[in-house]
Design an enzyme around this catalytic site. Structure first.
Site, short mmCIF file in Angstrom:
data_model
loop_
_atom_site.label_atom_id
_atom_site.label_comp_id
_atom_site.label_asym_id
_atom_site.label_seq_id
_atom_site.Cartn_x
_atom_site.Cartn_y
_atom_site.Cartn_z
N ASP A 30 20.88 31.45 17.36
CA ASP A 30 19.70 31.56 17.32
C ASP A 30 18.99 32.55 16.30
OD1 ASP A 30 20.47 34.08 18.65
OD2 ASP A 30 18.65 34.22 19.72
N ASP B 108 27.58 31.14 19.07
CA ASP B 108 27.10 32.64 18.92
C ASP B 108 27.00 33.32 20.28
OD1 ASP B 108 26.11 34.81 17.51
OD2 ASP B 108 24.19 34.38 18.21
N CYS C 120 0.91 -1.14 0.10
CA CYS C 120 0.01 -0.08 -0.14
C CYS C 120 0.92 1.23 0.11
CB CYS C 120 -0.84 0.14 1.13
SG CYS C 120 -2.23 -1.58 0.98
#
Length: 843
Positions: free
Chosen positions: A724, A534, A122
């Site tokens: 971020d 960062d 399927c």
């Protein structure tokens, strides 16, 4: 019997049954479809239309590989009832924009539930059929959850066309809220328990008759009783083979149909050959019967796979279907209600969660599950955010605090202004990341699968060699020795070794605060030597904090100046105003006025004050011009009254409490750390010194960050990047492993391989330690699987291991691997350096 070539027994139909759904065909029915040159009977126009669509699409091989008949399609599957799914409001819950736009910028992803999926055939049919639609770029179907993810060009393919295409081939498409994946898991568990129960009962019963046959052979037993016990054993063992062992035969047939060798092939051969030989011995009254070995083998194998299935389901339920944890309704404040200044529960009305919009105000009573992301506007309470962060302790919320959907309110009522609802919540974003991760297969799993496939081929050859060898020396034992070799060396443990460990480790990592969004994270972490951070929003909180107060007049204290500034900023939504919110409410200001880019002004106790840039604060006063701010780094605001300057306020970005201990732990584990920031050099240097990082770069633009990472990679170094902001998206995409903060921009989160759920950087050293432990567990599992086969194979080849003992040994080997992997779900990190209780402000 069906004469369709290659059609498995499960899908066979009689001459008077519908070839598609297996239901009886009425006498005189004229419905039929020509499949591979043969006219196949159909019971109704629906089955005829579905089968015709499959054949017209060149997908008639579906009928060759399916394991059982399909469900009868709905009679109205071809009508226009899918048009409603083209409405934007209807699509909001299950259609989202793709991460990367196409040429027309309208690439979207639809996540649908597909009812009627019965087997891997399927999945093949759905992916092939939808893939033929112009504008559909990729289709991924998960048979266990019955979900399909479809990447398509929205300007070329309407969503209704996807629904209609699925209905054309006999499946029932629906938007995800229409079903519950947990219910599918429960159904699978119940089916597995029924098969295990049949195998267990059959094994106990057939063992009683086997004991009678064993003792009768030594003590003497009349032939009619011996034959009676054999026939009874045959009757008892037949349901075990035909029902309980059916998944092994189905999987083996599917594997052979796709020309792949899996562990189910030797398992099915062992069960089928032993059962067939025993039936032959019973019918013709000659030779030995091994019904008890067949039943015991099936029972132990089902037991091992049941344990593996529960571990898999446990991981899936912990990370998938998160949006189902939201309440069905919420208490919403109607427009203009509570205008008298006070709010009571009677002022709120109950509405469906799906009706919430940004800007609505909702009431959260103690114990309520939060229905949407928002910001507290009234009240204080502890909130359980363990669903998102894994942290069991209640998080204290007050006015201005953010709350997230799926969290549970604690001891007091809150009024919350909705900032994101439905698919825009963090909970929904996490669910989408998890769904994307489930489509990936880690390289370790793929490698184990390839090894297992080659191992199966070797097992089959060795079994044949064992049969030939013993046929020349002891023909009566050749079959059973070859059978033992086939069973004892089945590589179930080898194939379970890696996925079981990865599933347990991924679940545990989420509990520790790191959500894995890409499949390669756990296998890549042990080989990462350097972590790059960062600055703003990663090592720091990303929001301004009051770091310094310098009073300019002896008649004013620091506390008085701070309270005046807080009163002036009490109604200001500017980011800098948040730095003064902890002290708001002590004084009241009137006539407040905000001047964009300059500052705020207002009146307190009959005196007019100004707060902002020095030239604005001193305007109309006797203060000297120009006014220089203190020499410290940071952003400075001046407070002045009508007489002149009162105080300087220095604002800085607070260092995360977990930053210093996290960097120390990473360095203690032998990892290098680097600070890579676009901020000013002096402040970056100060933060690097504070966190203990000797390697840092300041003033780096986004393309420079990516360039530095790529240069290090060109020299053979592998990097993990933590960021971020939007400016971090390129370097997050280019790093070997990337981690985004939970507060990061949506685009940054979509490019990251993992998400820090609570902003706790100490989750990083935990992740490295757990990844190393996971690698150790995988190596242990692989070593045990290989060692077991190397030890068991010679013993079985020499005829020292009967088939029933081979079944027990193989199942115990698989159980050992799974139980060893489950140790990762209880893994605890070593004693950590405690995070600072207060935050250190930096400019």
């Amino acid at each position: 019997m069906s004469d369709f070539p290659g059609n498995p027994p499960q899908a066979e139909t009689s001459a008077c049954d519908c070839f598609h759904c297996g239901l009886p065909v009425a006498e005189g029915s004229r419905y039929s479809v020509r499949i591979n040159g043969v006219d196949r009977p159909m019971c109704c126009p629906g089955c005829e239309a579905v089968a015709g669509a499959i054949v017209a699409g060149g997908l008639d091989n579906f009928y060759r590989y399916r394991e059982r008949s399909n469900e009868r399609p709905d009679s109205d599957s071809a009508d226009g009832r899918w048009a409603a799914y083209d409405l934007a409001d209807v699509q909001s819950g299950f259609v989202r924009d793709a991460e990367t736009p196409g040429e027309s910028g309208q690439r979207r992803i639809a996540s649908l539930l597909v009812g009627g999926i019965t087997c891997a055939a399927c999945v093949w049919l759905i992916e092939k059929h939808l893939g033929q639609i112009p504008g559909v770029e990729k289709v991924s179907v998960n048979a266990s959850t019955q979900r399909a993810q479809i990447l398509f060009a929205a300007d070329r393919v309407p969503v209704s066309r996807l629904f209609a295409a699925l209905a054309e081939i006999g499946y029932r498409p629906a938007a995800p809220p229409a079903s519950n994946s947990e219910q599918l898991i429960q159904n699978e568990r119940r089916a597995a328990m029924r098969r295990l129960g049949v195998a267990g009962l059959g094994t106990m019963q057939v063992m009683m008759f086997a004991i009678a046959l064993y003792f009768g052979a030594s003590e003497g037993i009349e032939q009619q009783f011996e034959q009676f016990f054999r026939w009874v054993s045959l009757v008892v063992a037949t349901p075990v083979v035909c029902y309980a062992a059916q998944p092994f035969f189905a999987a083996a047939w599917r594997a052979l149909g796709t020309r792949h060798l899996t562990m189910d092939v030797p398992v099915s051969l062992a069960i089928g050959l032993a059962y067939g030989a025993s039936v032959y011995a019973t019918v013709f009254g000659t030779g030995e019967v091994y019904f008890e070995s067949v039943s015991m083998f099936t029972f132990f194998l089902l037991l091992g796979r049941s344990v593996e299935m529960r571990a898999r389901h446990r991981a899936g339920l912990a990370s998938g279907g998160l949006a189902q944890l939201l309440p069905l309704a919420a208490l919403r404040l109607p427009p203009h209600a509570g205008s008298d200044g006070g709010l009571a529960e009677a002022d709120f009305e109950s509405v469906p969660t799906a009706a919430l919009k940004v800007g609505d105000h909702i009431l959260l009573r103690p114990g309520d599950t939060i229905a949407a992301d928002g910001e507290v506007t009234e009240g204080e309470s502890g909130v359980d955010e363990s669903l998102l962060s894994g942290e069991a302790a209640l998080q204290q919320k007050a006015v201005g605090s953010p709350v997230f959907a799926g969290s549970v309110n604690g001891d007091s009522s809150l009024v919350v202004r909705v900032t994101a609802a439905g698919a825009g919540t963090r909970l929904s974003a996490i669910e989408r990341l998890v769904e994307s991760a489930q489509l990936e297969k880690p390289a370790q799993v793929a490698l184990a699968d390839r090894i297992a496939g080659r191992f199966v081929a070797a097992v089959l050859l060795i079994s044949v060699a064992a049969f030939v060898f013993w046929w020349q020396r002891a023909p009566e034992d050749a079959f059973w020795i070859a059978l033992s070799v086939l069973v004892v060396t089945c590589p179930c443990a080898l194939s379970l070794a890696t996925p079981a460990a990865l599933a347990a480790a991924t679940l545990r990592l989420q509990e520790l605060g790191l959500l894995v969004a890409r499949g390669h994270v756990l296998e890549a972490l042990p080989g990462i030597p350097r972590v790059v951070f960062d600055k703003t929003g990663t090592l720091t909180e990303g929001e301004p904090r009051l770091s310094h107060i310098q009073v300019l007049r002896d008649s004013v204290t620091e506390e008085r100046a701070r309270d005046i500034a807080a009163a002036l900023e009490s109604r200001n939504n500017h980011p800098l105003a948040r730095a003064f919110r902890p002290w708001s409410g002590k004084l009241r200001a009137s006539g407040l006025q905000s001047l964009t880019g300059r500052g705020v002004q207002g009146e307190i106790d009959g005196t007019r004050f100004r707060l902002g840039r020095a030239d604005f604060a001193c305007e109309g006063t006797q203060c000297p011009q120009p006014v220089s701010h203190p020499s410290r780094q940071g952003q400075w605001l001046m407070l002045a009254d009508e007489q002149g300057p009162l105080a300087w306020f220095g604002l800085g970005d607070a260092v995360r409490p977990s930053a210093v201990p996290a960097v120390a732990q990473l360095q203690g584990e032998g990892l290098s750390t680097t600070l890579l920031s676009g901020d000013q050099s002096a402040e970056v240097a100060r933060l690097a010194k504070l966190t203990g990082m000797a390697d840092f770069t300041a003033g780096a633009a986004p393309e420079e960050k990516l360039s530095q990472v790529q240069r290090a990679q060109a020299q053979g170094e592998r990097l993990l990047m933590v960021g971020d902001g939007i400016n971090d998206v390129p370097v997050l995409s280019g790093a070997d492993v990337s981690v985004a903060m939970m507060s990061a921009a949506d685009l940054a989160q979509s490019r990251a391989d993992a998400i820090l759920l609570q902003g706790d950087l100490q989750a990083l050293p935990r992740a490295f330690a757990l990844a190393r432990k996971c690698r150790t567990i995988i190596r242990q599992n692989l070593a045990w699987a290989v060692l077991y086969n190397l030890l068991a194979l010679p013993l079985a080849f020499m005829g020292l291991v009967p088939p029933w003992a081979a079944a027990v040994g193989m199942s115990l080997s698989s159980l050992i691997v799974v139980l060893n992997a489950l140790r990762l779900s209880r893994w605890q990190p070593a004693v950590e350096v405690p995070a600072a209780t207060g935050s250190v402000a930096t400019a």
